[in-house]
Design an enzyme around this catalytic site. Structure first.
Site, short mmCIF file in Angstrom:
data_model
loop_
_atom_site.label_atom_id
_atom_site.label_comp_id
_atom_site.label_asym_id
_atom_site.label_seq_id
_atom_site.Cartn_x
_atom_site.Cartn_y
_atom_site.Cartn_z
N LYS A 124 0.87 -1.19 0.00
CA LYS A 124 0.00 0.00 0.00
C LYS A 124 0.90 1.23 0.00
O LYS A 124 2.01 1.18 0.50
CB LYS A 124 -0.88 0.03 1.26
CG LYS A 124 -2.12 0.86 1.11
CD LYS A 124 -3.26 0.05 0.54
CE LYS A 124 -4.45 0.87 0.21
NZ LYS A 124 -5.60 0.01 -0.19
N ASP A 164 -7.13 4.09 -4.50
CA ASP A 164 -7.77 3.94 -3.18
C ASP A 164 -8.40 5.33 -2.92
O ASP A 164 -8.62 6.08 -3.87
CB ASP A 164 -6.74 3.54 -2.11
CG ASP A 164 -7.40 3.07 -0.81
OD1 ASP A 164 -7.86 1.92 -0.76
OD2 ASP A 164 -7.49 3.86 0.16
P1 NDP Z 1 -12.98 7.59 -2.90
O1 NDP Z 1 -11.92 8.58 -2.66
O2 NDP Z 1 -13.52 7.40 -4.27
O3 NDP Z 1 -14.21 7.89 -1.96
C1 NDP Z 1 -14.08 7.95 -0.57
C2 NDP Z 1 -15.37 8.43 0.02
O4 NDP Z 1 -15.31 8.29 1.43
C3 NDP Z 1 -15.64 9.91 -0.24
O5 NDP Z 1 -17.03 10.12 -0.28
C4 NDP Z 1 -15.01 10.56 0.96
O6 NDP Z 1 -15.54 11.83 1.26
C5 NDP Z 1 -15.33 9.57 2.05
N1 NDP Z 1 -14.28 9.64 3.08
C6 NDP Z 1 -12.98 9.36 2.91
N2 NDP Z 1 -12.29 9.54 4.03
C7 NDP Z 1 -13.18 9.97 4.93
C8 NDP Z 1 -13.06 10.32 6.27
N3 NDP Z 1 -11.90 10.30 6.93
N4 NDP Z 1 -14.18 10.69 6.90
C9 NDP Z 1 -15.38 10.73 6.23
N5 NDP Z 1 -15.53 10.40 4.94
C10 NDP Z 1 -14.45 10.03 4.30
O7 NDP Z 1 -12.40 6.20 -2.35
P2 NDP Z 1 -12.93 4.72 -2.59
O8 NDP Z 1 -14.38 4.71 -2.83
O9 NDP Z 1 -12.03 4.10 -3.59
O10 NDP Z 1 -12.58 4.03 -1.20
C11 NDP Z 1 -13.55 3.90 -0.15
C12 NDP Z 1 -13.11 2.80 0.79
O11 NDP Z 1 -13.05 1.55 0.06
C13 NDP Z 1 -11.72 2.95 1.43
O12 NDP Z 1 -11.75 2.40 2.72
C14 NDP Z 1 -10.84 2.11 0.53
O13 NDP Z 1 -9.67 1.69 1.21
C15 NDP Z 1 -11.77 0.96 0.23
N6 NDP Z 1 -11.47 0.15 -0.93
C16 NDP Z 1 -11.34 0.71 -2.17
C17 NDP Z 1 -11.08 -0.08 -3.26
C18 NDP Z 1 -10.99 0.48 -4.64
O14 NDP Z 1 -10.83 -0.30 -5.58
N7 NDP Z 1 -11.12 1.79 -4.84
C19 NDP Z 1 -10.89 -1.53 -3.13
C20 NDP Z 1 -11.11 -2.03 -1.80
C21 NDP Z 1 -11.37 -1.20 -0.77
P3 NDP Z 1 -14.73 13.18 0.85
O15 NDP Z 1 -14.91 13.27 -0.63
O16 NDP Z 1 -15.38 14.26 1.61
O17 NDP Z 1 -13.31 12.96 1.25
O1 2IT Z 2 -7.94 -1.80 -0.78
C1 2IT Z 2 -7.87 -2.28 -1.93
O2 2IT Z 2 -7.99 -3.50 -2.13
C2 2IT Z 2 -7.66 -1.36 -3.05
N1 2IT Z 2 -7.62 -0.16 -2.83
C3 2IT Z 2 -7.46 -1.91 -4.42
C4 2IT Z 2 -6.04 -2.35 -4.63
C5 2IT Z 2 -5.68 -2.77 -6.03
O3 2IT Z 2 -4.49 -3.07 -6.21
O4 2IT Z 2 -6.53 -2.81 -6.91
#
Ligand code: NDP
Ligand code: 2IT
Length: 444
Positions: A124, A164
């Site tokens: 990461k 992420d």
């Molecule tokens: P994005 O940046 O696209 O979206 C994140 C969302 O969560 C936004 O709406 C953001 O609001 C909100 N958010 C983030 N941090 C905070 C915080 N500290 N407090 C309140 N709201 C928060 O990210 P993703 O959708 O990609 O990721 C969301 C979650 O999913 C994370 O935990 C990530 O690790 C996990 N994840 C993502 C994967 C991927 O492929 N993208 C795969 C597996 C897991 P704001 O815009 O106001 O910051």
């Molecule tokens: O938390 C996760 O699994 C991710 N943000 C995706 C990682 C990846 O390599 O696609």
């Protein structure tokens, strides 16, 4: 060393890393019994070797904003383990990023990637830079400056980053461009790329879709139909959006979304048309979720969390530790039947205990959100064989992988009373695969 000894030793050595200790504690406590059945593991101090990352790169990122001011951010890449494949895991850009958060994510990623059945190790990276409020050119300059340091440590056979929080297709594109310029090579060094330059169909959808495919498997064990179920979704980014997309396709009713400023509650449900609006608002206009409430005339709660509402299914898709013990008790008391984690570690240990005691269906992120990285693995395969698979091909592979992860959870997590402990199941299945690979490769 025994599990409890390793845990207290890690607490002594890394007292300022609460998220890392939280993730390690959860895994070690659930694998303790299995670990003790394998004296050969202890003889080679397997646990400590598994918990400490292979290496951590820390670097300064200097970039100039639109006003000409010189800014300095921190950059990191944690290479946790490459015993089952190249280091693999996302990059997070958010002001909260620090070594503890990235270490927890890299540790979790190692087990998650093992569960996908694909050959990927765990890593990461990220920065305490937040794209929020920055112009497109500022984001581009930052991504270039970040990659100017990171490129030395990554490679398509070494370490393959992805998105992420704060890193989506736009940021991956800028980082890919800079890597290609520095390395002078077009390789699949990042996943989540644009479709025109080696990206995979379904990768943007994969985490949200995968979470719902996993949820369907869980619901099936109790004969529950998802259609008509009221769903609480947090976040409004990549994972939240495609979680809603799949819920709508299946006739379920998402009623909430949030961002770091507050949440919306739409009792009529977030329809296809409203979701299209959210995608444009968040992905193109970079607006706030508050604007949804202004457009559709529903409730907006500034500073609030969606977990104070009630629903049948909870799909946390924002960030770590967003559901605490009180939230979990409220959800259980108001009738939640399933919690499936799109985010990484969104439930505190106390919240997990509440869900498990209540015997509701509860899936930890490393199982439920593995569809994102699994589809990254499929992107790597397509890049290697120089082919692009169709949408249906990738989607059906994703479905199969999520079903397989569910089967692994059942195999290792089935309880005498007929319920399934998905935490135990996912942790033991992931651990056994990584542990066997470490043992086979010698003491390194
Ligand atoms: P994005 O940046 O696209 O979206 C994140 C969302 O969560 C936004 O709406 C953001 O609001 C909100 N958010 C983030 N941090 C905070 C915080 N500290 N407090 C309140 N709201 C928060 O990210 P993703 O959708 O990609 O990721 C969301 C979650 O999913 C994370 O935990 C990530 O690790 C996990 N994840 C993502 C994967 C991927 O492929 N993208 C795969 C597996 C897991 P704001 O815009 O106001 O910051
Ligand atoms: O938390 C996760 O699994 C991710 N943000 C995706 C990682 C990846 O390599 O696609």
């Amino acid at each position: 060393m025994k599990v409890q000894e390793v845990l207290s030793d890690l607490k002594r050595r890394f007292p300022n890393e609460p998220e890392y200790l939280q993730a390690v504690t959860e895994v070690l406590e659930s694998i303790e019994e299995v670990y003790n059945e394998h004296p050969e593991f202890e003889k080679e101090n397997l646990i400590e070797r598994l918990c400490i990352p292979d290496r951590i790169f820390t670097f300064r990122v200097t970039w100039i904003d639109d006003k000409g001011k010189v800014n300095v951010n921190m950059g990191y890449r944690i290479q946790h383990s490459n015993v089952i494949g190249p280091y693999k895991g996302g990059i997070r850009f958010h002001e909260s990023v620090n070594p503890s958060i990235l270490k927890f994510l890299a540790f979790e990623q190692t087990f998650k990637n093992a569960l996908t059945t694909l050959p990927m190790g765990g890593g990461k990276g990220g920065s305490d830079f937040s794209p929020r409020g920055k112009s497109k050119t500022e984001v581009m300059r930052f991504c270039q400056a970040f990659m100017h340091e990171l490129w030395k440590y990554i490679g398509s056979e070494t370490d393959v980053p992805a998105g992420d929080i704060g890193v989506g297709g736009r940021e991956i594109g800028y980082m890919f461009g800079q890597y290609k310029k520095l390395q002078g090579e077009f390789t699949g060094v990042l996943t989540g790329k644009g479709l025109e330059f080696g990206g995979s169909l379904i990768r943007p959808e994969a985490t949200g879709y995968g979470n719902i495919y996993f949820l369907l498997e869980m619901l099936k064990t109790r004969g529950i139909d998802i259609a008509g179920k009221k769903c609480l979704v947090s976040g409004s980014g990549n994972v939240a959006q495609y979680t809603c997309d799949k819920l709508i396709q299946l006739g379920a009713i998402p009623v909430t979304l949030s961002d770091s400023d507050g949440y919306i509650y739409d009792p009529d449900g977030i329809t296809r048309e409203k979701l299209d609006y959210v995608m444009e608002l968040k992905n193109i206009d970079r607006g706030r979720i508050r604007e949804y409430a202004e457009t559709y005339g529903c409730k907006y709660v500034p500073g609030g969390h969606v977990w104070s509402e009630s629903g049948d299914i909870a799909l946390p898709s924002a960030t770590q530790n967003e559901i605490d013990g009180d939230d979990a008790r409220h959800l259980v008391e108001t009738g939640v039947i399933a919690v499936s984690e799109g985010a990484n570690m969104p439930s505190t240990p106390e919240a997990i205990e509440v869900f498990q005691k209540a015997k509701i269906l509860y899936a930890p992120g490393k199982a439920a959100n593995a569809g994102g990285v699994a589809t990254s693995g499929l992107e790597m395969t397509q890049n290697s064989i120089r082919l692009s698979w169709s949408r249906d091909e990738v989607d059906s592979k994703l479905k199969e992988i999520m079903k397989d992860i569910h089967r692994q959870c059942v195999k290792y997590g089935a309880q005498p009373d007929g319920t399934i402990d998905y935490v135990k199941g996912a942790n033991i299945a992931g651990f056994m695969k990584v542990a066997k690979a470490i043992m086979a490769q010698g003491i390194l």
